[in-house]
Design an enzyme around this catalytic site. Structure first.
Site, PDB file in Angstrom:
ATOM      1  N   CYS A  32       5.161 -21.263  33.319  1.00  0.00           N
ATOM      2  CA  CYS A  32       6.353 -22.027  33.681  1.00  0.00           C
ATOM      3  C   CYS A  32       7.563 -21.592  32.858  1.00  0.00           C
ATOM      4  O   CYS A  32       8.660 -22.099  33.052  1.00  0.00           O
ATOM      5  CB  CYS A  32       6.122 -23.518  33.476  1.00  0.00           C
ATOM      6  SG  CYS A  32       4.748 -24.144  34.431  1.00  0.00           S
ATOM      7  N   ASP A  46       7.981 -22.008  29.574  1.00  0.00           N
ATOM      8  CA  ASP A  46       8.183 -22.634  28.264  1.00  0.00           C
ATOM      9  C   ASP A  46       6.927 -23.263  27.680  1.00  0.00           C
ATOM     10  O   ASP A  46       6.144 -23.913  28.366  1.00  0.00           O
ATOM     11  CB  ASP A  46       9.356 -23.628  28.231  1.00  0.00           C
ATOM     12  CG  ASP A  46       9.568 -24.359  29.532  1.00  0.00           C
ATOM     13  OD1 ASP A  46       8.568 -24.591  30.219  1.00  0.00           O
ATOM     14  OD2 ASP A  46      10.733 -24.693  29.835  1.00  0.00           O
ATOM     15  N   CYS A  60      13.577 -21.162  27.087  1.00  0.00           N
ATOM     16  CA  CYS A  60      15.017 -20.896  27.147  1.00  0.00           C
ATOM     17  C   CYS A  60      15.711 -21.538  25.954  1.00  0.00           C
ATOM     18  O   CYS A  60      15.107 -22.265  25.168  1.00  0.00           O
ATOM     19  CB  CYS A  60      15.578 -21.452  28.444  1.00  0.00           C
ATOM     20  SG  CYS A  60      15.397 -23.227  28.575  1.00  0.00           S
ATOM     21  N   CYS A  87      13.242 -29.550  29.644  1.00  0.00           N
ATOM     22  CA  CYS A  87      13.123 -29.098  28.254  1.00  0.00           C
ATOM     23  C   CYS A  87      13.030 -30.296  27.310  1.00  0.00           C
ATOM     24  O   CYS A  87      12.266 -30.287  26.346  1.00  0.00           O
ATOM     25  CB  CYS A  87      14.324 -28.236  27.856  1.00  0.00           C
ATOM     26  SG  CYS A  87      14.448 -26.722  28.804  1.00  0.00           S
TER      27      CYS A  87
END
Lengths: 126, 419
Positions: free
Chosen positions: A37, A39, A62, A105
């Site tokens: 994915c 992360d 990211c 995130c």
């Protein structure tokens, strides 16, 4: 995509990067996300008398994922376990001004805290 | 390493190098100053409509357009009458594919393409599928090249068209156009090629390759944005229906007033590309070789996407295992590059081109496309390499995956929770 200064700050100068001994009974390790994915967050906490005295992280992801993890290591240090578990992804997203496409995130960072605490508790119960 | 990179940057800044350094030549190229100069009169004094036949304003604009038509045709061994000016390669691809399909669709309704084609080709084909066409999206080999046997096997008596690009925009591989063209002739199938990334950069001869339709863009060869061309073969004649109706300009295939300024710039850019193709190629080869060697000498687990040999060397697409693409772009923000993973376009999906090559989705997330061109200097590439080496080191130190791999953990053995 332009980033908020708070993201750039945490991304360029990430706090508390590193690892602790995952076999230490006072250390809880959370590993969340998936390489597929894009992360993965590893968050570790060291707990003494119910208080998080040390927090370390490593993140593949990211800039927003790195900044979210860095930020929560700062936030949880000095908090007790209950306080740390109460941190919500919305607070992280708000502080970093994450755009909608990057909200996951902040969720990952919240999950990482919960996973680290769960690991610590499991170790303690043994 | 950090200090070295900073001192290099200071040196470049003091010699007036503009930051960030532009390494995204597949996306677009800076306009050549000579091209710009060619265009300016058509924005000011020579403002005639090239389709006006009754006065000198029209004639001088028409001369400019026809001169450009010659220049563009010459570069691919075509007749100027086979060049239709458009707004760019996206329009050309649509005009070629839909125009051909609409003209011949009642006889044959099958089209073959590659899964790695440009989005606009794939999207145009999806659209045709909704209208009843059947489309085969062929996979590619691990090196990004078409499998000719598979291609031939997928041809049926209903196959109207094979659409395969010359140079891939993401990974730079050069498809074997001559062999594909021969197959098309053998089976009486039309051959369209999106040559936007190849035109003016590598030699292409439409007759040698048996190309029937070819899409071209000006801004990939140091020309202006907003203009391109479609090559449409005359012998044997290829018929297409126009996408829109109007005054019947461009032999009825593309109505609408042309922009003489854009077209003249396009022609000039083609002329320059023709005169210095080998020089440009030698230049990007020198940069590619230097950059690739320096990166792979200093970093482990770096993978080149796309074939090393059948490649336009102005493109270097690399996967940096265990460092995520978007974080790389942020870390090397002194370089203007593009992510092989489409994360930056906010879709969060890794590149469909890399996936079609069979690149693991994990690795596809770590890919960066570096593009070199005519105006890229060795000093810039040297700085870029050092910056990348330093920042990938930083990101891997930050990466739990890198740490696990160093500890000997097989990442595939872990039960990751997809989210």
């Amino acid at each position: 995509m332009t980033y908020h200064n708070n993201i750039i700050d945490h991304y360029e100068n990430p706090r508390n990067v590193g690892s602790m001994d995952k076999l230490d009974p006072n250390v809880g390790t959370g590993l969340v996300g998936a390489p597929a994915c894009g992360d993965v967050v590893k968050l570790q906490i060291k707990v003494e008398n119910g208080v998080i005295v040390e927090a370390k992280f490593k993140t593949f992801g990211c800039g927003s994922a790195i900044a979210s993890s860095s930020l929560v290591t700062e936030w949880i240090k000095g908090k007790n376990i209950e306080e740390a578990s109460a941190i919500k992804n919305q607070e992280i997203a708000k502080y970093l001004a994450l755009p909608p496409v990057k909200l996951h995130c902040s969720m990952l960072a919240e999950d990482a805290i919960k996973a680290a605490i769960a690991d610590y508790k499991e170790k303690q119960s043994k | 390493m950090e200090d070295l990179v900073q001192s290099q940057k200071n040196k470049l800044l003091s010699s007036n190098v503009r930051f960030p350094i532009y390494l995204d030549y597949q996306s677009t190229t800076p306009i050549d100053p000579i091209v710009l100069e060619e265009m300016i009169p058509y924005f000011s004094t020579k403002y005639g409509n090239p389709h006006s036949k009754s006065h000198v304003f029209g004639w001088e604009a028409e001369d400019a357009v026809e001169n450009a038509r010659d220049q563009v045709a010459k570069l691919i061994g075509a007749n100027p009458k086979e060049i239709v000016f458009t707004s760019g390669a996206t329009e050309s691809n649509n005009l070629a594919i839909k125009g051909l399909a609409k003209f011949y669709g009642d006889k044959k309704n099958h089209i073959i393409t590659l899964a790695t084609e440009h989005k606009c080709v794939l999207d145009a084909l999806r659209h045709l599928e909704q209208e009843g066409f059947s489309v085969t999206y062929l996979g590619v080999e691990k090196n990004g090249l078409v499998n000719l046997e598979e291609l031939e096997k997928s041809i049926t008596d209903k196959t109207l068209l094979i659409s395969i690009m010359a140079v891939n925009n993401e990974i730079g591989v050069i498809q074997p156009l001559e062999a594909i063209g021969a197959l098309c002739r053998k089976h009486d199938v039309f051959f369209h090629s999106d040559i936007a990334q190849a035109f003016g950069k590598i030699p292409i001869d439409v007759n040698k390759c048996n190309i029937d339709l070819a899409s071209i863009s000006a801004h990939k060869i140091y020309g202006p944005k907003g203009v391109g061309a479609l090559y449409v073969r005359r012998k044997p004649r290829v018929r297409i229906l126009p996408l829109f109706n109007g005054g019947g300009q461009e032999r009825g295939m593309r109505s609408g007033t042309l922009s003489p300024a854009l077209v003249a710039g396009f022609g000039k850019a083609a002329e320059i590309a023709a005169s210095r193709m080998q020089e440009d190629l030698d230049h990007v080869k020198k940069l590619f070789d230097y950059f690739y060697k320096k990166i792979t000498d200093n970093l482990t687990e770096v993978f080149l996407n796309g074939d090393l040999n059948a490649r336009y060397l102005g493109n270097i697409n690399l996967s940096f295992a265990y460092a995520e693409g978007e974080s790389i772009i942020l870390a090397i923000k002194d370089l203007a590059v593009s992510s092989g993973s489409a994360c930056t376009s906010s879709s969060l999906e890794p590149s469909y081109v890399l996936r079609a090559l069979g690149v693991d989705v994990e690795l596809a997330h770590t890919s960066i496309r570096f593009g070199f061109g005519r105006f890229t200097t060795m000093e810039e590439v040297d700085f870029a390499a050092d910056l990348v080496i330093s920042k990938i080191g930083f990101l891997r130190e930050l990466s739990p995956l890198w740490e696990m791999v160093q500890e000997g953990i097989d990442l595939k053995s872990i039960n990751w929770a997809a989210h």
